[in-house]
Enzyme design. Sequence first.
Site, PDB file in Angstrom:
ATOM      1  N   HIS A  25       4.625  -4.626  10.979  1.00 57.26           N
ATOM      2  CA  HIS A  25       4.964  -3.909  12.216  1.00 57.26           C
ATOM      3  C   HIS A  25       5.086  -4.887  13.380  1.00 57.26           C
ATOM      4  CE1 HIS A  25       4.450   0.280  10.837  1.00 57.26           C
ATOM      5  NE2 HIS A  25       3.525  -0.225  10.038  1.00 57.26           N
TER       6      HIS A  25
ATOM      7  N   ASP B 148      -0.205  -3.908   6.345  1.00 52.94           N
ATOM      8  CA  ASP B 148      -0.846  -3.414   7.569  1.00 52.94           C
ATOM      9  C   ASP B 148      -2.300  -3.854   7.678  1.00 52.94           C
ATOM     10  OD1 ASP B 148       1.511  -2.163   8.164  1.00 52.94           O
ATOM     11  OD2 ASP B 148       0.784  -0.117   7.895  1.00 52.94           O
TER      12      ASP B 148
ATOM     13  N   HIS C 134       1.433   3.993   1.946  1.00 53.21           N
ATOM     14  CA  HIS C 134       1.976   4.763   3.065  1.00 53.21           C
ATOM     15  C   HIS C 134       3.502   4.842   2.992  1.00 53.21           C
ATOM     16  CE1 HIS C 134      -1.908   4.121   5.619  1.00 53.21           C
ATOM     17  NE2 HIS C 134      -2.016   5.114   4.764  1.00 53.21           N
TER      18      HIS C 134
ATOM     19  N   ASP D  76       5.968   4.801   5.069  1.00 50.54           N
ATOM     20  CA  ASP D  76       6.855   3.869   5.777  1.00 50.54           C
ATOM     21  C   ASP D  76       6.936   2.518   5.069  1.00 50.54           C
ATOM     22  OD1 ASP D  76       4.152   3.470   6.589  1.00 50.54           O
ATOM     23  OD2 ASP D  76       4.803   2.376   8.373  1.00 50.54           O
ATOM     24  N   HIS D  77       6.211   2.374   3.958  1.00 50.64           N
ATOM     25  CA  HIS D  77       6.272   1.159   3.145  1.00 50.64           C
ATOM     26  C   HIS D  77       6.854   1.429   1.757  1.00 50.64           C
ATOM     27  CE1 HIS D  77       3.556  -1.319   5.812  1.00 50.64           C
ATOM     28  NE2 HIS D  77       3.399  -0.097   6.289  1.00 50.64           N
TER      29      HIS D  77
ATOM     30  N   HIS E 216       0.845  -1.198   0.000  1.00 47.41           N
ATOM     31  CA  HIS E 216       0.000   0.000   0.000  1.00 47.41           C
ATOM     32  C   HIS E 216       0.877   1.244   0.000  1.00 47.41           C
ATOM     33  CE1 HIS E 216       0.772  -0.593   4.289  1.00 47.41           C
ATOM     34  NE2 HIS E 216       0.319   0.628   4.540  1.00 47.41           N
TER      35      HIS E 216
ATOM     36  N   HIS F 199      -7.446  -0.915   5.580  1.00 43.87           N
ATOM     37  CA  HIS F 199      -6.436   0.019   6.090  1.00 43.87           C
ATOM     38  C   HIS F 199      -6.265   1.169   5.094  1.00 43.87           C
ATOM     39  CE1 HIS F 199      -2.904   1.372   8.256  1.00 43.87           C
ATOM     40  NE2 HIS F 199      -2.164   1.260   7.157  1.00 43.87           N
TER      41      HIS F 199
END
Length: 255
Positions: A168, A130, A54, A56-57, A52, A108
């Site tokens: 995570h 996530d 975001h 941090d990915h 996805h 998410h």
Amino acid sequence: MNLIPLPAFNDNYIWMLHDGQAAVVVDPGDAEAVFEALQQHGLKLQAILVTHHHGDHTAGVSALRAATGAAVYGPHQERMPEPLTRLADGDTVQVLGLTFAVLEVPGHTAGHIAYVVQPPGQDPILFCGDTLFSAGCGRLFEGTPAQMLQSLSRLAALPDVTRVCCAHEYTASGLVFARTVEPENQALISYQVQVSQLREQNLPTLPSSIGLEKAINPFLRTHIDAVITRIRQLDASACDPVSTFAALRTWKNQF
């Protein structure tokens, strides 16, 4: 095939799968963590899989692509670092001689996808981003409770031995909430002891497994009488699967 979680940021894992020569990574938010692992193991990066949009990915994708020439794959409905091959439900990706099956699992984010792969002679692997955490699930930033419930149901239908590679390290905190939902769940009690021992040694609690999550994860157990009863004590309007799941997610948000 070797499966390695690469720690990144405060609690992210970038997952690496390699055969001793070539590697694929999933959700590389931090390029440096991947570069270090490639050098340490003497690997060539063949592909990057993204679940996805975001940051941090995705933040490490462009640097890794530029340095290695790795092919990039990601969801067809979301903003992604271009260029890449966009994927929809039912698509497959051929990497390392393996076939990665794509599942759309919105909730998410609106276009979140997951990847499932079956290395020969090994248990299947789920890279779920996530959507699913051990003892938890992702917050609903863009999707609906109905979408997330359907997405989690799809993942729960995978074989129990499937290794669950979440993005995570949320397991310990997720278990505190899960114990509040089901304080008498013996599988939860035992698992919490194991997780505490791993975290005291700064070791990952992942991968989990689908079978384990079905036994301890309240978000995969909203059809269980004990969970339904507990939720309805807090929200009497939770009268069907979707409203029960929504009430549980709201409770966790406020926990």
